[in-house]
Scaffold this active site. Structure first.
Site, PDB file in Angstrom:
ATOM      1  N   PRO B 380       1.080  -1.288   0.121  1.00 37.43           N
ATOM      2  CA  PRO B 380       0.201   0.042   0.076  1.00 37.43           C
ATOM      3  C   PRO B 380       0.937   1.131  -0.080  1.00 37.43           C
ATOM      4  CG  PRO B 380       0.064  -1.078   2.310  1.00 37.43           C
ATOM      5  CD  PRO B 380       0.885  -1.870   1.103  1.00 37.43           C
ATOM      6  N   SER B 387      -1.035   2.310  -4.763  1.00 38.26           N
ATOM      7  CA  SER B 387      -0.546   1.056  -4.249  1.00 38.26           C
ATOM      8  C   SER B 387       0.015  -0.106  -5.297  1.00 38.26           C
ATOM      9  CB  SER B 387      -1.690   0.570  -3.420  1.00 38.26           C
ATOM     10  OG  SER B 387      -1.997   1.509  -2.280  1.00 38.26           O
ATOM     11  N   HIS B 406       6.990  -3.072   2.198  1.00 36.40           N
ATOM     12  CA  HIS B 406       5.628  -3.343   2.672  1.00 36.40           C
ATOM     13  C   HIS B 406       4.891  -1.919   2.616  1.00 36.40           C
ATOM     14  CE1 HIS B 406       6.671  -0.712   6.187  1.00 36.40           C
ATOM     15  NE2 HIS B 406       5.727  -0.897   6.871  1.00 36.40           N
TER      16      HIS B 406
END
Lengths: 155, 483
Positions: B380, B387, B406
């Protein structure tokens, strides 16, 4: 937590904040992702109180006027940093689980540990979530004016 | 303070801090970053924290740092560290307080054009069904026995409640359930905090976002995931709530004593750890797995309520309002895995803190339809920005313990963001860009402003350039519920 009972409003302790020249206080320090507070006071009980007030200020907690309560926390003796983390964790737990916040602190240290007589009541909804009080670089330092510590909160 | 002089350049996307950089390092630090991202990281303590992490007993290979790194507490965010099992240690701070914080991606066959007029209603329904904010409680409250079932069963508990499908579980890391969870290892206090928070987003950087698939880069992989250009998708980002925070708090405290008992010297007390084979280490692992399973169940319940919100807002208005699971993946977790290190297969405890598992093609733990393409990696971006959906590669297995980035990674402190950005103005800006916003707090919204983060595209170009992930699709937000 023990012996909660309604009581009159009484604010103990010194709240002198945001000025370096004050005897006791706290201020927010820039941190890339989390929150960091610098806290100072002449002695350890003062440091614990200012750290508690600073934590409440960071998460936007206000004690609501009605239903004042008093209570007592007893924490076993530990070295200064661990006592600080344990004390703040207890307050954080009471805030999240019972919705209680405090603005009156009467703290006493002995060989047995910390006896914290607290006064407060129902807390306002907070604007920020503190996940935890960390030990990251946590060290209570002795300086000319007393004790000083930086606390990193995971948010 | 670490400087560029301390680093060996391996490629345009990979650097190393050798073991010789500090005498207490047990392994080198491997950093995935471009020179520009590396220079950005040097303004905070992330690399210093990576070096500190490299001192833990039992480490193998490298400590790995991802391009979305930023300063954390103890470990850097974006860090991966593997310790030999069972001789090495496990460190709660290397996993984080929000155990199994992660992301779930749901796909749809709803063309954005057919939904545009209904997005405001949809985001209100999501906001209603998926409560967010500080200490929020959800629509469910489970008893003590049921909470133990959640701890043991994870997403399978939600399946039994009629809030999941077998396909949801198949397309969740570890099937939404880590083996070896033991509720007896969890404190009463953690259980109290957990009982009322299932099905809640929480606050901070947690969110539910409705996106449109803007561009597909790998048609085959996107097809396998049920993603197509122009169609809506939904991301859910949250973790184990107060339950996981309390589990970590309890064990960080308990391990303060354990390090003394086992004679472990630490450079930072937040790195406290215990041998995986010790009673303390085993107890933490069992409790951490409970929190991981709680988080899987939490995201599953939120997905169930997101489906309800879609049905309520879009049924009868679009041809097919249903949401299918693409994948659910953790980015704060400790896992026992097998990896090849210096030619030897070893069993390790991989600590991923702000890093996503990114297993390559062929891994038998993946659903059949993903085995040929690799494990989906969900990245994201910051609020209002893109994203990414990526997949893991064989190179990630060889160079990063099967891990990738991440998110975007912060560059600006929350205090700075609040000074520079006014939440209400940001909300209006986002709405001007066609992004519908619901936020519990305008100050919280300001803290998560896009300018407080790195450019997620730069982060993704780095992991792709380094070969530890491949692009599948880029998503663009159209609605967000912010905790």
């Amino acid at each position: 937590m023990q012996a909660w009972a309604p009581g009159r409003r009484r604010i103990s302790g010194i709240l002198l904040i945001m000025k370096n020249e004050s005897l006791a206080g706290y201020r927010e320090v820039e941190h890339a992702a989390d929150w960091e507070l610098e806290v100072w006071a002449p002695d350890l009980v003062g440091l614990l109180e200012q750290a508690a007030r600073g934590m409440y200020a960071l998460c936007g907690m206000r004690v609501l006027g009605e239903g004042r309560q008093r209570g007592e926390l007893n924490l076993p003796n530990a070295e200064r940093e661990r006592l600080l983390v344990t004390f703040l964790n207890e307050l954080l737990y009471l805030l999240e689980s019972e919705g209680l916040g405090f603005d009156g602190f009467d703290l006493e240290l002995s060989e047995a540990g910390l006896r914290a007589r607290l006064e407060g009541g129902k807390a306002s909804p907070t604007s920020k979530e503190i996940k935890a009080i960390t030990y990251h670089k946590l060290q209570v330092r002795q300086g000319a004016g007393g004790l000083r510590v930086n606390i990193v909160f995971d948010v | 303070m670490v400087s560029l002089k301390d680093l060996h350049k391996i490629s345009d996307y990979e650097w190393e801090i050798p073991k010789s950089a500090r005498e207490d390092m047990r392994v080198p630090v491997r950093i995935f970053a471009t020179r520009r991202l590396l220079e950005m990281a040097m303004v905070d303590e992330s690399l210093q924290q990576a070096i500190n992490s490299a001192t833990l007993p039992g480490l193998v290979g490298h400590v790995v740092v991802m391009p979305d790194m930023h300063q954390g507490y103890g470990f850097p965010i974006g860090g991966v560290a593997a310790t030999r099992y069972p001789e090495g240690v496990i460190s709660p701070g290397g996993i984080g307080y929000d155990i199994n914080c992660g992301v779930r991606l749901l796909g749809t066959r709803i063309p954005v054009d057919s939904a545009v007029g209904h997005l405001d209603r949809l985001v209100s329904a999501l906001d209603h069904y998926c409560p967010s904010g500080v200490g929020t409680t959800g629509h469910l409250k489970v008893g003590e026995k049921e909470l133990a079932d959640v701890c043991r069963e994870g997403s399978r508990w939600a399946l039994k409640q009629g809030m999941a499908s077998e396909d949801d579980l198949r397309r969740t890391e570890e099937g939404g359930r880590l083996e070896g969870a033991d509720p007896a290892a969890v404190s009463k206090r953690a259980k109290e905090r957990g009982r009322a928070q299932i099905g809640t987003l929480g606050a901070g950087n947690h969110f539910i976002e409705v996106d449109v698939v803007e561009q597909v880069f790998d048609a085959g992989a996107a097809r396998a995931m049920g993603l197509a250009e122009g169609m809506l998708s939904v991301q859910i980002h949250c973790g184990s709530r107060g339950f996981g925070h309390q589990v970590c708090t309890d064990y960080v405290d308990e391990f303060q004593g354990a390090v003394k008992r086992y004679g472990i010297r630490l450079v930072d007390r937040e790195l406290v750890c215990a041998p995986l084979s010790s009673p303390e280490g085993k107890a933490y692992l069992a409790a951490m797995r409970c929190a991981a399973n709680y988080a899987f169940a939490n995201r599953q319940v939120l997905a169930h309520y997101a489906r309800r919100a879609f049905e309520e807002s879009l049924a009868g208005k679009v041809d097919d309002w249903h949401l299918h699971q693409v994948y659910d993946i953790a980015h704060n977790m400790g896992k026992i895995e097998k990896h090849t290190v210096e030619g030897e297969e070893v069993t390790v405890c991989v600590h991923r803190k702000g890093a996503t598992r990114a297993f390559g093609p062929g891994f038998m733990g993946l659903p059949e339809e993903y085995r040929a393409i690799g494990q989906p990696v969900l990245v994201p971006g910051s609020m209002g920005t893109a994203s990414w959906v990526l997949v893991g590669t064989q190179t990630s297995m060889e160079r990063s313990f099967g891990s990738s980035c991440h998110g975007a990674g912060r560059t600006m402190s929350r205090a700075q963001a609040k000074k520079r950005v006014w939440g209400e103005a940001l909300r209006k800006d986002l709405e001007g860009m066609g992004i519908h916003v619901r936020a519990g707090s305008m100050a919280g919204l300001a803290e998560e402003a896009p300018e407080a983060y790195k450019d997620v595209d730069d982060v993704v170009e780095t992991v792709v350039g380094a070969g530890i992930a491949r692009k599948v699709a880029r998503l663009r937000p159209v609605a967000v519920v912010k905790g």
